[in-house]
Design a protein around this motif. Structure first.
Motif, short mmCIF file in Angstrom:
data_model
loop_
_atom_site.label_atom_id
_atom_site.label_comp_id
_atom_site.label_asym_id
_atom_site.label_seq_id
_atom_site.Cartn_x
_atom_site.Cartn_y
_atom_site.Cartn_z
N GLN A 773 0.82 -1.21 0.00
CA GLN A 773 0.00 0.00 0.00
C GLN A 773 0.86 1.27 0.00
O GLN A 773 0.42 2.32 0.43
N GLN A 774 2.08 1.14 -0.47
CA GLN A 774 2.91 2.32 -0.62
C GLN A 774 2.56 3.00 -1.92
O GLN A 774 2.50 2.34 -2.96
N GLU A 775 2.31 4.29 -1.86
CA GLU A 775 1.93 4.96 -3.09
C GLU A 775 2.87 6.11 -3.40
O GLU A 775 3.58 6.60 -2.54
N GLN A 776 2.83 6.50 -4.65
CA GLN A 776 3.81 7.49 -5.12
C GLN A 776 3.19 8.28 -6.25
O GLN A 776 2.54 7.71 -7.13
N MET A 777 3.39 9.58 -6.25
CA MET A 777 2.90 10.39 -7.35
C MET A 777 3.91 10.31 -8.49
O MET A 777 5.10 10.43 -8.28
N LEU A 778 3.40 10.06 -9.69
CA LEU A 778 4.31 9.91 -10.82
C LEU A 778 4.36 11.18 -11.66
O LEU A 778 5.42 11.58 -12.11
N SER A 779 3.23 11.77 -11.93
CA SER A 779 3.24 12.94 -12.80
C SER A 779 2.93 14.17 -12.00
O SER A 779 1.87 14.29 -11.42
N GLU A 780 3.89 15.06 -11.94
CA GLU A 780 3.63 16.30 -11.22
C GLU A 780 2.66 17.16 -12.01
O GLU A 780 1.77 17.79 -11.48
N GLU A 781 2.82 17.15 -13.31
CA GLU A 781 1.93 17.97 -14.11
C GLU A 781 0.58 17.29 -14.28
O GLU A 781 0.43 16.11 -13.99
N GLY A 782 -0.38 18.04 -14.74
CA GLY A 782 -1.73 17.53 -14.84
C GLY A 782 -1.90 16.53 -15.97
O GLY A 782 -1.15 16.51 -16.93
#
Lengths: 1026, 189
Positions: A773-782
């Motif tokens: 359940q570790q999550e990570q943002m991949l795209s900073e842009e929209g």
């Protein structure tokens, strides 16, 4: 102390340490006997031992000295030179280096020379990243961003020194300005607005400042604000995605940024994004106005704890003169959770400007309106505090005050309960029942009922639930209202093809034309009988008008600049109009006099207020609002400003009208269920996969494990649901792995799930490991998501896809240009490190991109570009192939296209083609095409009648496609063989209220998974509980 | 013939051991260059999220500084014992020099309670510790020796046990009490 005594103490201490804590005291009593002095000395040691951390003396003197050496840089003296710069005088010193006023001897100009601390310049790649960021910020050429002339390095006695030469700004830092205390609100807002403008430009270019604080803001004597040090925090950044970061940061001191101005995510060592800068600006704005930091502490550690844990003292509490709008803006900017924080960098300068203008107008306007309104009292502010900063009232009408003295408001005193009146027919779509009004005797309700896109008027008797459709005539009828005597119903109708306001007896009979309309009538609001005669209030193009029934004259009542729905409501006494006004993305209730020039905002704070309706006393309103998560109903008394929430469930009741005796509110509930099902394509057996209450949408099957991922949003907020994982075709319980997720997609290796997460109107791609359940943002842009249809639930177009090797994701990126223009581009992001690669676009005509689709070997990417333009030959959809770093258009079409996928050899692409005419959820003939990759030649595999264009889903074996048709009012699952073009029906139970959507295939191709939706509208009553 | 740095350090060490106090002053700049190298390692290590093991760091420093072929002492343990004492002097000298060179000549003496700084560790000031250790020496020769070997010499517990010929368990025990005593002294300021 003698050496013997010392030895004695030390030995006793050593022994005591080896005893259990609880026994030490008794043991000491025994060992020290009557020697109190000895005992005291040992106890003192034991206390010291408790305080002494294991880290004390852990580092050797070598390490300490080496570190000190690394940290110590020698200052430059006036006259010293560094490359072509001669130091004139020191300007300041900071953690990120000393700054000197210097002269560039080559160009003979003054510069600000910042010499970076050696300890931050060991790492060449880090230095390059900083340099790139700082250069790109400078390259924006923004009035509020300092210009950087040069980066360089030079040898000195103490080694290589890196420096930045920047524009020399004459002026003072905001820190210096703040030393005299808080700033006037208008000045603070002006400075904040200029900082926000700098951030807006930087954020639009993908640059994050990371260290916004008063030291980095220069104030020029002419009032221009310059933001310094863009990206400099990159030099000290440590990426620590794990939870140990907080521990690390406080224990070992690697936190970057300046405590007090850091965002909670920086304190936690998490990745930062544009919202970090917004938080820091929020802190600066708070400090400018309040004269103190929002989160304070005696030590850095205390500050960091406060940042993470302490509740914000609203600005308005410290400075009562700030407007509620500003108060709530600052509160929004300082939200600890990024998801909740004000995030629209692009709107912030405007929002701050509006705050500033509102502030100054208020100051000018106040004395003038004081005669009519009472200013808000401090008592009221406290009274409203129970709703937090959510809803606040400011000014009251003297009128109400006079009328209400000494009376208690029964609507606020009462407890309310909800009762269901009936289930309406199972009908598709939301808000099919609207504009409900009570008859003056409270016995009947009248409403518009929209079915099969035709609107009729229905009357219902409350006591019996009996319903009849009245005015059954050719053409559509809308928005009924009662005549004041309850005998007639007036409504807008297109009878005989002409729009007009009609009236008919409630009991039936021939309608008569009250007024032929030569302007658009959007909505009838209320029929009021004045002494001088009757008036019908109506809405036209978002403005309020009154039709005088004596002479047929139309008089404008309230005119607005901006087109936005106002939901006008006229008080029963015909004196007041309540309405909703949109400002800065928030919707609030306002009240305006119909006869005088008096207008007042009633609700404030963050929220989306809707449907204000009047109680019979004409001084109490009910309205609904989304203040926390769900839409709830509130009652507000305009005399005392008291507010009461009267609904608390998960129902999202929409109030429509108050019963004329004030004892009930009628309203609607949109009821929707969408449960996951599977159909076995061989046996035809349909199986329920998940039947929890609510919506379960957008299922996706893991390639091997048979795990199914899906989202469970609330009906009105599809963009944000919980993400569940469950073993398909089993009784296993679903496991929630994260929230605020949309459109999950398993990586082809089955190890991770990508999903979209919406934050303030912007989607970003995240990924989560379902096991940890570790999550990570991949795209900073929209990410550009084209939206979805609601009946049935389908995404309008796919916005992203995993590469076959699970290493990359291709998506439609949304880049906001400086001028506010948004441009789309296809990006490829590395799933492991979030590094974006942009496909160099050769598109001459920017359009809407969608469906980035990888070939099975991952070498080729296909996507669509829809170009809309006023020119002939447009709109036009292009199929674009990206191969060997080249883009080429292989096919163009005037109709709507969707990419289904590649064949297994990537020789051809399967496409869907249809004519949507703005309605993506209307069944229509849909063509299934095969397109040759090399020649672009197209071949029609089949034409599928009555098909939902967005429903088609390619099987994982790339040989079949599933789709949904609507035949004779029933949704039907079908599968077409791509080799033969032949379709077959999958026999499932379907009724007119059921819709099939978000189809997805099991890996083996023998099962189809989908969401089966039922929806209807329910009329409910909220009644006073007597 | 110019001497190699390694030979030079070793000769200076031997000279210092033989009573040449001037040798110490000559050692300082040599140690300083090694410290600079360590500082670089340290910075990189910190960025990668882990610090180097103290003993590994110091052992490496010794290896860099000392020409083991030239070491005339009987064994490594004895060398460490002497070297620790010497390194203490060098490091304290270095610390003093560094402080005097600081901006404005101000010696910033970090007391423990004031050491809470975002980017600084709770390191004791080397000069302050040297003074406190001198106090401990007067009262407690064995414990102060343990501290000297560990803190200034960078020896591991096992090596200290060998050098001082005392049981390992005693080293641990007395290190703990010495550490606590020093902490008490430093936090009284």
């Amino acid at each position: 102390m003698s050496s013997e005594r010392h030895q004695q103490v030390m030995e006793l201490f050593d022994e005591a340490l080896e005893r259990p804590f609880a026994e030490r005291s008794a043991w000491l009593d025994q060992r020290c006997q009557a020697n109190g002095e000895l005992r005291q000395a040992v106890e003192k040691m034991l206390v010291a031992h408790e305080k002494c951390t294991p880290a004390f003396l852990e580092a050797s003197a070598w390490e300490i000295e080496a570190r000190q050496l690394a940290a110590a840089d020698q200052p430059l003296q006036p006259g010293e030179t560094l490359a072509q710069f001669t130091v004139l005088s020191p300007l300041g010193a900071g953690a990120m280096g000393d700054v000197y006023l210097a002269r560039d001897t080559r160009l003979d100009r003054k510069v600000a020379l910042k010499v970076l601390p050696t300890r931050f310049t060991w790492d060449a790649s880090r230095l390059r990243r900083f340099e790139r960021e700082a250069r790109s910020a400078s390259a924006l050429n923004h009035q509020n961003i300092i210009t950087i002339y040069d980066f360089g390095q030079a040898e000195t006695d103490s080694g290589t020194r890196h420096f930045i030469a920047a524009e020399y700004v004459e002026g003072i830092t905001l820190r210096t300005r703040l030393q005299d205390g808080a700033l006037p609100i208008a000045e603070a807002l002006d400075i904040a607005q200029q900082i926000a403008a700098a951030l807006e430009a930087a954020h639009a270019a993908g640059i994050i400042h990371r260290d916004i604080k008063p030291e980095n803001v220069m104030l020029r004597p002419d009032g221009v604000v310059k933001v310094l040090d863009f990206g400099i925090a990159k030099l000290t950044e440590t990426k620590e995605p794990d939870a140990a970061a907080l521990h690390r940061s406080t224990e070992q001191g690697t936190v970057i940024g300046t405590p007090g101005y850091m965002s909670p995510e920086q304190v936690r060592g998490q990745d930062v994004d544009t919202r970090t800068d917004i938080f820091s600006l929020g802190v600066v704005l708070y400090e400018m106005i309040a004269g103190q930091l929002p989160f304070r502490g005696a030590t850095h550690a205390d500050v960091m704890v406060a940042l993470l844990e302490r509740k914000l003292t609203p600005l308005g509490v410290l400075v009562p003169t700030v407007s509620s709008a500003l108060d709530s803006l600052v509160t929004q900017m300082l939200k600890k959770e990024r998801q909740e924080r004000y995030a629209a960098s692009s709107e912030l300068p405007d929002t701050l400007k509006q705050c500033r203008l509102a502030d100054s107008t208020r100051l000018r306007f106040w004395p003038k309106i004081k005669a009519r309104f009472n200013p808000p009292s401090a008592k009221y502010i406290r009274a409203a505090a129970w709703l937090g900063a959510a809803i606040a009232l400011t000014v009251i009408f003297l009128y109400w005050k006079n009328r209400s003295q000494g009376t208690l408001n029964q609507y606020l005193q009462s407890e309310w309960r909800q009762t269901s009146l009936q289930f309406s027919e199972k009908i598709g779509g939301a808000s099919a029942i609207s504009r409900i009004h009570f008859s003056p005797d409270g016995r009947l309700i009248v409403y518009s009922f929209l079915n099969d896109n035709v609107s009729d008027i229905w009357i219902k008797e409350i006591a019996t639930g009996k319903t009849k459709k009245i005015f059954d005539q050719a053409g559509e009828s809308f928005h009924p209202i009662w005549s004041p005597d309850g005998m007639n119903v007036a409504y807008a109708s297109t009878k005989a093809g002409k729009l007009g306001i009609w009236a008919a007896l409630a009991t039936g009979g021939e309608p008569k034309l009250l007024w032929p309309v030569n302007q658009k009538v959007d909505l009838l609001v209320r029929w009021i009988k004045y002494e001088t005669g009757g008036k019908i209030y109506f809405e036209s193009s978002y403005n309020l008008y009154a039709l005088d029934l004596n002479n047929g004259k139309v008089q404008p009542i309230k005119l607005f600049d901006k087109p936005s729905s106002h939901e006008f409501s006229i008080s029963p006494d015909g004196e007041w109009c309540a309405y909703v006004e949109s400002l800065q993305g928030q919707r609030h209730v306002w009240v305006s006099s119909l006869t005088k020039e008096a207008t007042q905002q009633i609700t404030f704070g963050e929220g989306s207020d809707a449907s204000p309706i009047w109680f019979p006393d004409s001084k109490t309103l009910a309205f609904s609002s989304v203040r926390s998560n769900l839409r709830q109903t509130y009652v507000v008394e305009l005399t005392t400003h008291r507010i009461k929430q009267i609904t608390f469930g998960n129902d999202e009741f929409t109030p429509a009208a108050v019963k004329p005796d004030g004892s009930a509110i009628v309203g609607t509930l949109d009821r929707q269920f969408a449960n996951l099902y599977s159909a076995n394509l061989i046996t035809g057996l349909e199986e329920e996969q998940s039947s929890d209450f609510g919506l379960q949408l957008f299922p996706d099957l893991a390639p091997e494990s048979g795990q199914i991922a899906y989202c469970t949003p609330l009906p009105i907020r599809i963009s944000s649901g919980d993400l569940f994982v469950k073993t398909a075709l089993s009784a296993a319980r679903p496991v929630k792995i994260t929230s605020a997720a949309l459109n999950p997609k398993w990586a082809p290796n089955g190890k991770e799930i990508a999903f979209l997460r919406a934050t303030k109107g912007k989607y970003q791609i995240w990924k989560i490991n379902p096991a940890t359940q570790q999550e990570q943002m991949l795209s900073e842009e929209g990410v550009q998501l084209r939206g979805w249809t609601q009946v049935p639930y389908n995404l309008v177009a796919s916005a992203y896809n995993w590469s076959p090797n699970s290493q990359q994701i291709a998506y439609v990126g949304l880049v906001e240009e400086k001028n506010g223009f948004k441009q789309e581009r296809i990006n490829i992001i590395e799933s492991s490190d979030g590094q974006s690669r942009i496909i160099p676009s050769m598109r001459a005509m920017p359009g809407s991109l969608s469906c980035p689709t990888w070939s099975p070997n991952g070498a080729i990417l296909a996507y669509l570009n829809s170009v809309k333009s006023g020119q002939p030959n447009f709109p036009l959809t292009e199929v674009i192939i990206y191969e060997d770093e080249n883009e080429r258009v292989i096919y163009q079409d005037k109709l709507e296209l969707r990419i289904l996928g590649w064949d297994s050899k990537a020789e051809s692409l399967y496409l869907v083609r249809g004519s949507v005419n703005g309605r993506y959820n209307a069944p229509q003939p849909v063509q299934l095409l095969r397109l040759a990759r090399t020649t672009g030649e197209s071949y029609t595999i089949a034409t599928l009648p009555n098909t939902y264009l967005l429903s088609l889903s390619l099987a994982k074996n790339r040989l079949h496609t599933a789709y949904v048709t609507r035949d004779e009012g029933h949704d039907q699952l079908r599968v077409v063989d791509l080799r033969t073009g032949r379709s077959r029906v999958i026999p499932t139970a379907s009724d007119p209220g059921s819709y099939y959507s978000s189809l997805t295939w099991a890996p083996k191709g023998n099962q189809l998974f989908y969401s089966k939706q039922r929806s209807w509208v329910e009329i409910n009553l909220l009644e006073i509980n007597r | 013939m110019p001497t190699q740095p390694k030979q030079e350090v070793t000769q200076l060490l031997q000279a210092w051991h033989a009573g040449d106090h001037e040798a110490l002053n000559q050692l300082v700049p040599l140690v300083e260059s090694e410290l600079r190298r360590l500082a670089r390692i340290h910075m990189r290590g910190e960025r990668q999220g882990h610090t180097l093991q103290t003993s590994a760091l110091v052992n490496e420093a010794y290896l860099q500084l000392i020409d083991w072929q030239e070491v005339a002492w009987q064994n490594r343990a004895q060398f460490f014992a002497i070297a620790s004492s010497m390194m203490r002097r060098v490091l304290v000298a270095h610390a003093r020099q560094r402080n005097s060179q600081r901006r404005g000549g101000n010696c910033i003496r970090l007391s423990l309670s004031a050491a809470e700084n975002v980017s600084d560790q709770t390191d004791p000031d080397v000069l302050a510790l040297d003074e406190a250790l001198a106090e401990l020496e007067k009262l407690d020769a064995q414990r102060s020796r343990i501290v000297e070997l560990k803190f200034f010499g960078g020896l591991e517990m096992k090596e200290i046990s060998e050098v001082m010929s005392i049981p390992l368990r005693t080293v641990y025990r007395e290190w703990e009490s010495a550490r606590t005593w020093l902490f008490m002294q430093l936090s009284q300021e």
